[in-house]
Design a protein around this motif. Structure first.
Motif, PDB file in Angstrom:
ATOM      1  N   ASP A  60       0.845  -1.195   0.000  1.00 54.88           N
ATOM      2  CA  ASP A  60       0.000   0.000   0.000  1.00 54.88           C
ATOM      3  C   ASP A  60       0.878   1.242   0.000  1.00 54.88           C
ATOM      4  O   ASP A  60       2.090   1.168  -0.184  1.00 54.88           O
ATOM      5  CB  ASP A  60      -0.956  -0.011   1.195  1.00 54.88           C
ATOM      6  N   GLU A  61       0.241   2.406   0.254  1.00 57.25           N
ATOM      7  CA  GLU A  61       0.969   3.666   0.180  1.00 57.25           C
ATOM      8  C   GLU A  61       2.007   3.810   1.288  1.00 57.25           C
ATOM      9  O   GLU A  61       2.918   4.642   1.198  1.00 57.25           O
ATOM     10  CB  GLU A  61      -0.010   4.853   0.213  1.00 57.25           C
ATOM     11  N   THR A  62       1.927   3.017   2.359  1.00 60.65           N
ATOM     12  CA  THR A  62       2.908   3.119   3.440  1.00 60.65           C
ATOM     13  C   THR A  62       4.240   2.500   3.048  1.00 60.65           C
ATOM     14  O   THR A  62       5.266   2.784   3.673  1.00 60.65           O
ATOM     15  CB  THR A  62       2.397   2.440   4.723  1.00 60.65           C
ATOM     16  N   ASN A  63       4.236   1.642   2.032  1.00 58.38           N
ATOM     17  CA  ASN A  63       5.493   1.018   1.595  1.00 58.38           C
ATOM     18  C   ASN A  63       5.688   1.087   0.078  1.00 58.38           C
ATOM     19  O   ASN A  63       6.715   0.614  -0.428  1.00 58.38           O
ATOM     20  CB  ASN A  63       5.567  -0.437   2.061  1.00 58.38           C
ATOM     21  N   LEU A  64       4.713   1.651  -0.644  1.00 50.10           N
ATOM     22  CA  LEU A  64       4.778   1.774  -2.108  1.00 50.10           C
ATOM     23  C   LEU A  64       4.866   0.421  -2.802  1.00 50.10           C
ATOM     24  O   LEU A  64       5.201   0.331  -3.984  1.00 50.10           O
ATOM     25  CB  LEU A  64       5.981   2.638  -2.528  1.00 50.10           C
ATOM     26  N   GLY A  65       4.569  -0.648  -2.050  1.00 50.50           N
ATOM     27  CA  GLY A  65       4.717  -1.990  -2.582  1.00 50.50           C
ATOM     28  C   GLY A  65       6.150  -2.486  -2.569  1.00 50.50           C
ATOM     29  O   GLY A  65       6.427  -3.606  -3.013  1.00 50.50           O
ATOM     30  N   ILE A  66       7.084  -1.660  -2.068  1.00 48.72           N
ATOM     31  CA  ILE A  66       8.504  -1.993  -2.039  1.00 48.72           C
ATOM     32  C   ILE A  66       8.877  -2.485  -0.641  1.00 48.72           C
ATOM     33  O   ILE A  66       8.531  -1.852   0.362  1.00 48.72           O
ATOM     34  CB  ILE A  66       9.364  -0.779  -2.417  1.00 48.72           C
ATOM     35  N   GLY A  67       9.580  -3.579  -0.564  1.00 43.62           N
ATOM     36  CA  GLY A  67       9.923  -4.155   0.722  1.00 43.62           C
ATOM     37  C   GLY A  67      11.056  -3.449   1.423  1.00 43.62           C
ATOM     38  O   GLY A  67      11.621  -2.450   0.948  1.00 43.62           O
ATOM     39  N   TYR A  68      11.397  -3.980   2.585  1.00 43.16           N
ATOM     40  CA  TYR A  68      12.536  -3.526   3.374  1.00 43.16           C
ATOM     41  C   TYR A  68      13.507  -4.690   3.531  1.00 43.16           C
ATOM     42  O   TYR A  68      13.094  -5.849   3.614  1.00 43.16           O
ATOM     43  CB  TYR A  68      12.083  -3.088   4.771  1.00 43.16           C
ATOM     44  N   GLY A  69      14.782  -4.390   3.600  1.00 37.83           N
ATOM     45  CA  GLY A  69      15.760  -5.436   3.862  1.00 37.83           C
ATOM     46  C   GLY A  69      16.095  -6.209   2.610  1.00 37.83           C
ATOM     47  O   GLY A  69      16.663  -5.677   1.656  1.00 37.83           O
ATOM     48  N   PHE A  70      15.706  -7.492   2.584  1.00 36.13           N
ATOM     49  CA  PHE A  70      16.079  -8.396   1.494  1.00 36.13           C
ATOM     50  C   PHE A  70      14.844  -8.753   0.681  1.00 36.13           C
ATOM     51  O   PHE A  70      13.871  -9.296   1.208  1.00 36.13           O
ATOM     52  CB  PHE A  70      16.735  -9.657   2.062  1.00 36.13           C
ATOM     53  N   LEU A  71      14.900  -8.442  -0.606  1.00 40.75           N
ATOM     54  CA  LEU A  71      13.761  -8.647  -1.492  1.00 40.75           C
ATOM     55  C   LEU A  71      13.978  -9.923  -2.298  1.00 40.75           C
ATOM     56  O   LEU A  71      14.915 -10.010  -3.093  1.00 40.75           O
ATOM     57  CB  LEU A  71      13.582  -7.457  -2.427  1.00 40.75           C
ATOM     58  N   ILE A  72      13.111 -10.906  -2.080  1.00 42.57           N
ATOM     59  CA  ILE A  72      13.174 -12.184  -2.770  1.00 42.57           C
ATOM     60  C   ILE A  72      11.755 -12.591  -3.146  1.00 42.57           C
ATOM     61  O   ILE A  72      10.793 -12.218  -2.467  1.00 42.57           O
ATOM     62  CB  ILE A  72      13.844 -13.260  -1.875  1.00 42.57           C
ATOM     63  N   GLY A  73      11.620 -13.328  -4.230  1.00 42.50           N
ATOM     64  CA  GLY A  73      10.304 -13.794  -4.638  1.00 42.50           C
ATOM     65  C   GLY A  73       9.530 -12.751  -5.422  1.00 42.50           C
ATOM     66  O   GLY A  73      10.076 -11.767  -5.930  1.00 42.50           O
ATOM     67  N   GLN A  74       8.215 -12.961  -5.525  1.00 50.22           N
ATOM     68  CA  GLN A  74       7.340 -12.075  -6.293  1.00 50.22           C
ATOM     69  C   GLN A  74       7.331 -10.670  -5.694  1.00 50.22           C
ATOM     70  O   GLN A  74       7.208 -10.491  -4.479  1.00 50.22           O
ATOM     71  CB  GLN A  74       5.917 -12.621  -6.307  1.00 50.22           C
ATOM     72  N   GLN A  75       7.445  -9.680  -6.565  1.00 52.51           N
ATOM     73  CA  GLN A  75       7.382  -8.281  -6.160  1.00 52.51           C
ATOM     74  C   GLN A  75       6.058  -7.674  -6.620  1.00 52.51           C
ATOM     75  O   GLN A  75       5.485  -8.101  -7.624  1.00 52.51           O
ATOM     76  CB  GLN A  75       8.559  -7.508  -6.758  1.00 52.51           C
ATOM     77  N   PHE A  76       5.584  -6.668  -5.852  1.00 53.10           N
ATOM     78  CA  PHE A  76       4.244  -6.134  -6.053  1.00 53.10           C
ATOM     79  C   PHE A  76       4.248  -4.624  -6.240  1.00 53.10           C
ATOM     80  O   PHE A  76       5.143  -3.921  -5.773  1.00 53.10           O
ATOM     81  CB  PHE A  76       3.351  -6.491  -4.857  1.00 53.10           C
ATOM     82  N   ASN A  77       3.190  -4.154  -6.898  1.00 54.88           N
ATOM     83  CA  ASN A  77       2.912  -2.733  -6.986  1.00 54.88           C
ATOM     84  C   ASN A  77       2.254  -2.241  -5.714  1.00 54.88           C
ATOM     85  O   ASN A  77       1.804  -3.032  -4.870  1.00 54.88           O
ATOM     86  CB  ASN A  77       1.968  -2.449  -8.162  1.00 54.88           C
ATOM     87  N   GLU A  78       2.163  -0.930  -5.594  1.00 48.90           N
ATOM     88  CA  GLU A  78       1.511  -0.320  -4.444  1.00 48.90           C
ATOM     89  C   GLU A  78       0.054  -0.752  -4.304  1.00 48.90           C
ATOM     90  O   GLU A  78      -0.475  -0.850  -3.197  1.00 48.90           O
ATOM     91  CB  GLU A  78       1.601   1.209  -4.576  1.00 48.90           C
ATOM     92  N   ASP A  79      -0.594  -1.055  -5.425  1.00 46.94           N
ATOM     93  CA  ASP A  79      -2.003  -1.459  -5.382  1.00 46.94           C
ATOM     94  C   ASP A  79      -2.181  -2.955  -5.157  1.00 46.94           C
ATOM     95  O   ASP A  79      -3.310  -3.470  -5.207  1.00 46.94           O
ATOM     96  CB  ASP A  79      -2.720  -1.035  -6.666  1.00 46.94           C
ATOM     97  N   GLY A  80      -1.098  -3.680  -4.923  1.00 52.11           N
ATOM     98  CA  GLY A  80      -1.194  -5.106  -4.640  1.00 52.11           C
ATOM     99  C   GLY A  80      -1.151  -6.003  -5.855  1.00 52.11           C
ATOM    100  O   GLY A  80      -1.191  -7.228  -5.717  1.00 52.11           O
ATOM    101  N   THR A  81      -1.062  -5.432  -7.050  1.00 57.50           N
ATOM    102  CA  THR A  81      -0.937  -6.261  -8.249  1.00 57.50           C
ATOM    103  C   THR A  81       0.516  -6.686  -8.435  1.00 57.50           C
ATOM    104  O   THR A  81       1.445  -6.012  -7.980  1.00 57.50           O
ATOM    105  CB  THR A  81      -1.409  -5.506  -9.496  1.00 57.50           C
ATOM    106  N   LYS A  82       0.707  -7.796  -9.122  1.00 55.79           N
ATOM    107  CA  LYS A  82       2.057  -8.305  -9.329  1.00 55.79           C
ATOM    108  C   LYS A  82       2.838  -7.415 -10.294  1.00 55.79           C
ATOM    109  O   LYS A  82       2.323  -6.993 -11.324  1.00 55.79           O
ATOM    110  CB  LYS A  82       2.000  -9.718  -9.908  1.00 55.79           C
ATOM    111  N   LEU A  83       4.095  -7.144  -9.930  1.00 56.34           N
ATOM    112  CA  LEU A  83       4.980  -6.467 -10.863  1.00 56.34           C
ATOM    113  C   LEU A  83       5.440  -7.449 -11.940  1.00 56.34           C
ATOM    114  O   LEU A  83       5.546  -8.654 -11.693  1.00 56.34           O
ATOM    115  CB  LEU A  83       6.200  -5.908 -10.132  1.00 56.34           C
ATOM    116  N   LYS A  84       5.727  -6.903 -13.109  1.00 57.57           N
ATOM    117  CA  LYS A  84       6.163  -7.714 -14.235  1.00 57.57           C
ATOM    118  C   LYS A  84       7.561  -7.273 -14.687  1.00 57.57           C
ATOM    119  O   LYS A  84       7.986  -6.143 -14.460  1.00 57.57           O
ATOM    120  CB  LYS A  84       5.194  -7.552 -15.409  1.00 57.57           C
ATOM    121  N   THR A  85       8.265  -8.186 -15.338  1.00 53.65           N
ATOM    122  CA  THR A  85       9.498  -7.815 -16.025  1.00 53.65           C
ATOM    123  C   THR A  85       9.145  -7.039 -17.284  1.00 53.65           C
ATOM    124  O   THR A  85       7.981  -6.978 -17.687  1.00 53.65           O
ATOM    125  CB  THR A  85      10.305  -9.060 -16.408  1.00 53.65           C
ATOM    126  N   ARG A  86      10.127  -6.490 -17.937  1.00 50.77           N
ATOM    127  CA  ARG A  86       9.844  -5.742 -19.171  1.00 50.77           C
ATOM    128  C   ARG A  86       9.260  -6.631 -20.275  1.00 50.77           C
ATOM    129  O   ARG A  86       8.368  -6.184 -20.995  1.00 50.77           O
ATOM    130  CB  ARG A  86      11.115  -5.020 -19.639  1.00 50.77           C
TER     131      ARG A  86
END
Length: 517
Positions: A342-368
């Motif tokens: 959500d807007e408190t984290n912009l969908g971006i994690g803290y620390g170590f980012l592994i696995g599926q990444q998400f947008n702020e709205d909770g949808t899955k981020l995609k590669t290019r």
């Protein structure tokens, strides 16, 4: 002009001041001979305070992702910059650091040598009696000189030194590592005597040297003194002084603080001993994927820096997941998912980012190309990587400002662990001190603490904070095997020092190349 266009231009201008991109390695060429104007006798610095401002502004180069940061981090098990197609290739400049195949022509080695030797000379000019600085100004100059000389001594084992009144026709003398060690400790004693006492949380006055920051640096130097003087065995007197120095820092109100990732914001805290007003964008965007955005970086990340799975595995928790509830300690952070992005984290994690990444709205981020963006533990190698290979690290979060000018240099948790280590190395028990920190970070207490426990704890607490190479050398582990290190470099103690740059040796015949190069 549209507001978005103005914002983009401002971002580009700001980024240019603080960011060295993966494809634009802009070099500022100087060398170890720093000369005054030809034919001009040094008569002192005319504007002492202005010169100090200039020197401290130069220290903001620590915000760079290359040069000193790369020598301290990318050359270790903590960080690597794999080539992705043609991106982050840069003629192998990043790869040779991680696999320990650098040589005297390596650009980051040359840049770092030049930058910090220049700082030593500039600080010497301010500290010179002919400059007629106040007691505090001289103490500031000696603190900065000690810091810069320590960087040179720690990385190269010898320090060229020129007096301000020596002209360019005189080759700088070269201090041995032991001579440089003594010089640094004397400067720090003078700095401690002349610098102001600044209490914890007085953030405006922690951007320059204080008694606490000078004591911190002296503790770090003494903790490594047996490496620098070649004895190989920590001196009990040095270890006792480390303990006393940390106790004096604590007496000024500095202390461990709960809320690990809150420490890396602009807010006042009891951890920060010395911070610098340099942009933290490199600590954020160099590892983030191209499609990860925040309000002040609409162009996305640069998708370079990652960490090794073996370093990630030092932390408690599920090795294949870092979502909330994966049994992890606080310092490993978390990756938001569809339920809590959500807007408190912009969908971006803290620390170590592994696995599926998400947008702020909770949808899955995609590669290019359109696949799900899933950061992986493993790599095919240092080359041949796709967009999603590698676990990413993030301590400075874009929700607090993608280019906020506030980066930590010294903080109390490091001092706390230095005291614990000094206790252990002088025959004491460090278990209680280490567990005090681990409990605060939601990690399980240890039954006992060994040297291996301590180096692992320092990695967990201080990742990407400029100290990993120095720590690994002190614990005899910089030459150990890790993924993608060149086989010939494993066990090669010569790699504990970087080569003197070829240009420096040509310009100063008093320098002698380090063994193995």
């Amino acid at each position: 002009m549209k507001r978005s266009q103005i914002k983009n231009l401002m971002l580009i201008a700001f980024s240019a001041a603080f960011v060295l991109s993966c494809t634009d390695l802009e070099i500022e060429g100087t060398d170890s001979i720093i000369s005054t104007d030809s034919g001009t006798q040094f008569s002192g610095v005319a504007d002492v305070e202005g010169s100090l401002d200039n020197i401290y502004n130069g220290i903001n180069r620590l915000g760079d992702q290359a040069n000193y940061f790369a020598l301290q981090e990318v050359a270790t098990d903590e960080a690597l910059v794999p080539t992705r197609g043609t991106d982050w290739g840069d003629n192998g400049i990043w790869r040779t650091l991680h696999n320990h195949t650098w040589d005297p022509a390596h650009q980051f080695v040359l840049n770092t040598w030049n930058n910090w030797n220049q700082t030593v000379f500039q600080a010497s000019e301010v500290a010179d009696p002919l400059s007629n600085g106040s007691a505090e100004q001289v103490a500031q100059a000696k603190f900065v000189r000690a810091f810069a000389m320590w960087i040179v001594m720690d990385n190269w084992g010898q320090v060229p030194f020129r007096q301000p009144n020596e002209g360019p026709e005189i080759d700088p003398t070269v201090l041995t590592r032991t001579e440089a060690l003594d010089f640094i400790l004397t400067d720090l004693d003078d700095a401690i005597a002349g610098l102001p006492t600044v209490a914890a949380m007085d953030m405006d006055n922690l951007q320059r040297g204080t008694k606490a920051s000078a004591r911190f640096l002296k503790a770090r130097v003494l903790l490594n003194a047996h490496i620098y003087n070649g004895s190989g065995t920590p001196d009990s007197g040095d270890m006792n002084e480390v303990i006393s120095l940390v106790d004096a820092i604590a007496a000024d109100g500095f202390a461990l603080q709960d809320g690990y990732f809150d420490i890396f914001t602009e807010a006042a805290d009891t951890e920060t001993i010395w911070w610098i007003p340099t942009g933290v964008g490199n600590r954020i965007w160099n590892g983030m994927h191209y499609n990860i955005n925040s309000p002040d970086n609409e162009g996305g990340g640069w998708n370079g820096f990652t960490t090794l799975a073996e370093f990630y595995d030092l932390f408690e928790g599920d090795p294949n997941s870092n979502t909330v509830g994966s049994g992890q300690e606080e310092r490993r952070g978390f990756v938001p998912d569809a339920s809590n992005a959500d807007e408190t984290n912009l969908g971006i994690g803290y620390g170590f980012l592994i696995g599926q990444q998400f947008n702020e709205d909770g949808t899955k981020l995609k590669t290019r190309p359109g696949q799900d963006l899933v950061f992986t533990r493993d790599f095919p190698g240092l080359v041949g990587n796709g967009e999603a290979t590698g676990i990413r690290t993030i301590k400075y979060h874009p929700v607090n400002g993608g280019f906020t000018a506030h980066e930590l240099v010294f903080r109390y948790a490091d001092a706390h662990l230095m005291k614990a280590e000094a206790m252990l190395r002088s025959g004491g028990d460090a278990t209680a001190m280490v567990n005090e920190l681990r409990t605060l970070r939601d990690a399980a207490p240890l039954g006992s603490v060994s040297e291996q426990n301590l180096i692992d704890e320092r990695g967990r607490e201080l990742y990407v904070e400029f100290v990993r190479r120095t720590d690994l050398i002190r614990f005899g582990q910089f030459t150990k095997d890790w993924q993608f290190k060149d086989a010939a470099a494993i066990g090669d103690e010569n790699r504990n020092l970087y080569p003197i740059p070829s240009n420096a040796i040509l310009s100063n015949p008093n320098l002698v190349q380090n063994p193995g190069y």
